[in-house]
Design an enzyme around this catalytic site. Sequence first.
Site, mmCIF file in Angstrom:
data_model
loop_
_atom_site.group_PDB
_atom_site.id
_atom_site.type_symbol
_atom_site.label_atom_id
_atom_site.label_comp_id
_atom_site.label_asym_id
_atom_site.label_seq_id
_atom_site.Cartn_x
_atom_site.Cartn_y
_atom_site.Cartn_z
ATOM 1 N N HIS A 1 7.308 -18.741 -29.593
ATOM 2 C CA HIS A 1 5.961 -19.350 -29.537
ATOM 3 C C HIS A 1 5.747 -20.190 -30.788
ATOM 4 C CE1 HIS A 1 1.476 -18.935 -28.382
ATOM 5 N NE2 HIS A 1 1.534 -19.747 -29.431
ATOM 6 N N GLU B 1 -7.779 -15.483 -28.074
ATOM 7 C CA GLU B 1 -7.564 -15.660 -29.517
ATOM 8 C C GLU B 1 -8.928 -15.681 -30.193
ATOM 9 O OE1 GLU B 1 -5.119 -19.026 -30.445
ATOM 10 O OE2 GLU B 1 -4.953 -18.480 -32.570
ATOM 11 N N ASN C 1 1.846 -21.729 -35.398
ATOM 12 C CA ASN C 1 1.664 -23.038 -36.051
ATOM 13 C C ASN C 1 2.268 -23.085 -37.445
ATOM 14 O OD1 ASN C 1 -0.637 -22.373 -34.114
ATOM 15 N ND2 ASN C 1 -0.775 -24.584 -34.315
HETATM 16 ZN ZN LIG Z 1 0.008 -20.952 -30.131
#
Ligand SMILES: [Zn+2]
Length: 437
Positions: free
Chosen positions: A79, A233, A332
């Site tokens: 991911h 999230e 990220n």
């Molecule tokens: Zn993500």
Amino acid sequence: MTSEIIPETGQFVLSNVRLHASLTPGLSVAFDADGFALADIAVVDGKISSITARGRSNSPAGALDLGGRIVVPCFVDCHSHIDKGHIWPRKPNPDGTFMGALNATGADRVARWSAEDVARRMDFSLRCAYAHGTRALRTHLDSVAPQEEISWPVFETVREKWRGRIELQAACLLGIEGVRDKKWFEGLAKRVAAANGVLGVVTYMLPDLEELLDRVFAQAIKHGLDLDFHADETDDTSAISLKKIAEAALWNGFEGNILVGHCCSLARQPDLDVLDTLDKVAKAGLAVVSLPMCNLYLQDRRGDKTTPRWRGVTLLHEMKARGIPVAVASDNTRDPFYAYGDLDMLEVYRMATRILHFDHPVGDWPQAVTSTPAKVMRLDGFGTLAAGGAADFVVFRGRSWTELLSRPESDRIVVRDGRAIERQLPDYAELDDLMVR
Ligand SMILES: [Zn+2]
């Protein structure tokens, strides 16, 4: 110890290395309480020809004695967002919040994400991942119109260029409200299928969530695609889209692989609700990936100069106890969702150990960055060390968990196809011309 100790011939024996039980399924030997055993690894023609427990026979003449250093298979990072990577210098997150990240990234995408911009930042990210020892990586690609027409062709070119070094997969990424435009979403699913991609959306608690999920599953079934969701999230306990995804998978009779990322709100919900969701997730065969660094950064960030009191991660221990496949991954890197990071899966594992308590005992947690994501990504032979498999592994200095996880291991040796690779990290200055504000 430098990479020069590995002969360039692709033929050698590393003796006295420390291997972990969870990563060497073929090695039948008594492992110690930390899960380690000492062994010799023989490499011939870029492949592992044998793995032999120490003490059964003498190491052959010429074997390289590594003094008990840990060797693990190359990492699988399931991911990430390499289309967003490294935009921080030109588009920082103004307040470190999730909404700040969403808005900043959206504005940057509209203004700056040309094919060249995306391609150069992707290549930079992949050079980092490769140098750190990653062998396979899945990225999400922002696929809000018209970005999908730019990023998917770039991805296909980059995937070709990197074939043999990093096995690349991509999943489309858009808010599930985008699925309401039926015709456009069907076109996107077709585009994703043409690229051998994975169908992905971000779920929100919309009034028509169930209907939209059915459309996502219908397109995945039609094109034979696996699914990859961003779900919940948030700390908002009313966010239960993980459960909704599991229910949709069950009533659609979906047979592909489903990976769900984040699931942060689950950790805030009452125990009975959690148990019900976990039952459904296990029954539906979902796999879950936690993104510990990004979640620690974004979740429970308070605008009032007060201190965060929650780690942000989901319930991986409870999931694993139920047989749900669980992974951790990078997410990220140096973008508004996370100001730091370098696609270093050792860093991810080290941080996961601290944030999620992958220790005392370590058990089979090392599979969360190796064989478990490999299975989710359908990559045979990735994430384990075995005779007959590729000689793709990382040699660390650490000889124990406390040694391995206390230092950055910047001088680790990465062996690919039996040869030590050049591990030079790209210089940030390479991207300076893209970062002008
Ligand atoms: Zn993500």
